[in-house]
Design a protein around this motif. Structure first.
Motif, PDB file in Angstrom:
ATOM      1  N   THR A 335       0.904  -1.201   0.055  1.00  0.00           N
ATOM      2  CA  THR A 335       0.060  -0.028  -0.026  1.00  0.00           C
ATOM      3  C   THR A 335       0.883   1.291   0.022  1.00  0.00           C
ATOM      4  O   THR A 335       0.419   2.254  -0.523  1.00  0.00           O
ATOM      5  CB  THR A 335      -1.261   0.028   1.130  1.00  0.00           C
ATOM      6  N   ASP A 336       1.960   1.208   0.563  1.00  0.00           N
ATOM      7  CA  ASP A 336       2.930   2.248   0.545  1.00  0.00           C
ATOM      8  C   ASP A 336       3.279   2.726  -0.978  1.00  0.00           C
ATOM      9  O   ASP A 336       3.424   4.104  -1.181  1.00  0.00           O
ATOM     10  CB  ASP A 336       4.236   1.940   1.023  1.00  0.00           C
ATOM     11  N   GLU A 337       3.142   1.987  -1.776  1.00  0.00           N
ATOM     12  CA  GLU A 337       3.593   2.071  -3.336  1.00  0.00           C
ATOM     13  C   GLU A 337       2.474   2.955  -3.907  1.00  0.00           C
ATOM     14  O   GLU A 337       2.501   3.372  -5.143  1.00  0.00           O
ATOM     15  CB  GLU A 337       3.875   0.876  -4.111  1.00  0.00           C
ATOM     16  N   VAL A 338       1.212   2.976  -3.534  1.00  0.00           N
ATOM     17  CA  VAL A 338       0.205   3.660  -3.729  1.00  0.00           C
ATOM     18  C   VAL A 338      -0.252   4.646  -2.936  1.00  0.00           C
ATOM     19  O   VAL A 338      -1.438   5.241  -3.066  1.00  0.00           O
ATOM     20  CB  VAL A 338      -1.037   2.534  -4.140  1.00  0.00           C
ATOM     21  N   GLY A 339       0.467   4.941  -1.964  1.00  0.00           N
ATOM     22  CA  GLY A 339       0.364   6.094  -1.400  1.00  0.00           C
ATOM     23  C   GLY A 339      -0.331   5.973   0.188  1.00  0.00           C
ATOM     24  O   GLY A 339      -0.633   6.943   0.885  1.00  0.00           O
ATOM     25  N   LEU A 340      -0.298   4.804   0.797  1.00  0.00           N
ATOM     26  CA  LEU A 340      -0.970   4.814   2.035  1.00  0.00           C
ATOM     27  C   LEU A 340       0.169   3.823   2.796  1.00  0.00           C
ATOM     28  O   LEU A 340       0.116   2.555   2.518  1.00  0.00           O
ATOM     29  CB  LEU A 340      -2.351   3.938   1.897  1.00  0.00           C
ATOM     30  N   ASN A 341       0.498   4.374   3.858  1.00  0.00           N
ATOM     31  CA  ASN A 341       1.610   3.753   4.805  1.00  0.00           C
ATOM     32  C   ASN A 341       0.931   2.276   5.175  1.00  0.00           C
ATOM     33  O   ASN A 341       0.078   2.391   5.875  1.00  0.00           O
ATOM     34  CB  ASN A 341       1.820   4.665   6.033  1.00  0.00           C
ATOM     35  N   GLY A 342       1.848   1.468   4.828  1.00  0.00           N
ATOM     36  CA  GLY A 342       1.406   0.064   5.488  1.00  0.00           C
ATOM     37  C   GLY A 342       1.513  -0.556   6.454  1.00  0.00           C
ATOM     38  O   GLY A 342       0.750  -1.254   6.972  1.00  0.00           O
TER      39      GLY A 342
END
Length: 389
Positions: A335-342
């Motif tokens: 999800t980090d790669e789409v802008g939400l901290n995993g």
């Protein structure tokens, strides 16, 4: 714009995840900005007691009340610490610490309701922090006939769905769970969302590492140890015949099923194969991966175009590589790669659920939890500083 703190400690009991966020919008226009995120470890004696209780240790009511207070104090401290050098939050959403979860499949009560108990009382958090606190999120969904879990797929839908792509958001915490998000371009896309617990994720791996090292090591960093072993496919196939994996969604699970007793049964099953500790870890890791893939193949209405990983297991390179190998055509990302901290997605989600509760917006998706209707989630506790006499 509303500043909210989200707090959660998951099945692994490795600490309290705290997220300080700014929220705007409501649902389709929902936007969040992570101002700060940090994990605050429990004091060692407190985490040991929580794990013991989760493992079935008996407590007196007085001891249970004290444990509830101690967890609440730890959560309140985390909420205060995460605000250092930041503007003060106006709301806290605290999931608390699950110590017992009984899904519908295990119901023995005549009213056929699930049961889930989270410690870390919201009233005490509100009084310590002087910030209104919303907690006890699962109770309303359970009262409506649901499992009370998973609760974050609606948040996932508005923060992580794609206009054209089929998306699976796969959490790899102590237990794995998935949210299936069809493209937003589809008519009634929100009604087609589904989700469920997929089975074990980090829980068995962490327990195994602690078992093999007599507690000297608590987890397998980056999956390096498991990557050095060879999984026993025959055992994985055997374990996949466990009833939970065949159970139709909606479904949820926890340490009550995939905990210490389950690990020791797995270790007993391994004995005839003369596996090394690395092979055993690799086999348990393969069970996590294979159970996710089996779940997708069995229950998803459409193969995903992308799988977005979050939770501690998303940092385990061995798990992520094995998932990509078995899922083949789907792009496995974080999800980090789409802008939400995993790392803090679950804490962010409970901040959003608290924000929705405060606005009178339902937080559950009945198709995901099995509830008979949409519900406002969470109990609201005001602090003395916010109560008008």
């Amino acid at each position: 714009m509303t500043r909210v703190i989200g707090l959660i400690s998951g099945t692994s009991v490795d600490g309290i995840d705290a997220a300080l966020i700014d929220v705007t919008g409501t649902e389709l226009d929902l936007k969040v900005e992570l101002i700060a995120g940090k994990t605050y470890p429990y004091p060692p004696n407190l985490s040991a007691q929580i794990l013991a209780v989760c493992g079935g240790e008996k407590l007196s009511m007085a001891a249970l009340a004290l444990l509830d207070d101690q967890i609440a104090c730890s959560f309140a401290w985390a909420a205060q610490e995460i605000q250092n050098n930041s503007d003060r939050a106006s709301l806290i959403g605290s999931h608390g610490q699950t110590i017992y979860h009984r899904p519908l499949g295990k119901v023995i009560s005549p009213n056929n309701l699930a049961y889930s108990l989270q410690l870390g009382r919201g009233d005490l958090i509100a009084q310590i922090t002087k910030i209104p606190t919303i907690s006890n999120f699962r109770a309303a969904d359970i009262a409506a006939g649901g499992e009370g879990a998973p609760l974050v797929p609606k948040v996932d839908a508005y923060l992580l769905s794609h206009e054209e792509k089929y998306t699976c958001v796969q959490n790899l915490g102590g237990i794995g769970n998935v949210a299936y998000l069809p493209p937003r371009s589809q008519e009634n896309w929100l009604d087609k969302i589904c989700g469920w617990d997929t089975g074990p994720a980090n829980s068995l791996l962490d327990l195994a590492v602690q078992h093999f090292t007599s507690g000297a090591q608590t987890y397998d960093h980056n999956g390096i140890w498991a990557a050095s072993g060879t999984p026993c496919d025959r055992l994985v196939e055997q374990w996949l015949h466990q009833d939970f994996f065949a159970q139709l969604p909606p479904k949820s699970t926890g340490r009550e099923l995939f905990g210490s007793l389950y690990l020791h049964q797995c270790l007993a099953d391994m004995e005839p194969y003369e596996l090394s500790p690395a092979d055993k870890l690799a086999t348990l890791a393969e069970l996590t991966v294979a159970s996710i893939v089996h779940s997708y193949q069995t229950f998803l209405p459409q193969k995903p175009d992308r799988v977005l990983l979050c939770g501690g297991g998303s940092k385990n390179l061995y798990l992520t590589n094995r998932l990509q190998a078995l899922l083949q055509s789907a792009a496995v990302l974080t999800t980090d790669e789409v802008g939400l901290n995993g790392n803090f997605k679950e804490a962010i989600s409970f901040a959003v659920l608290a924000y929705w509760r405060n606005l009178g917006i339902a937080g559950n998706l009945p198709k995901v939890t099995g509830a008979k209707q949409k519900m406002l989630l969470g109990d609201i506790y005001q602090s003395f500083a916010n109560v008008v006499s």
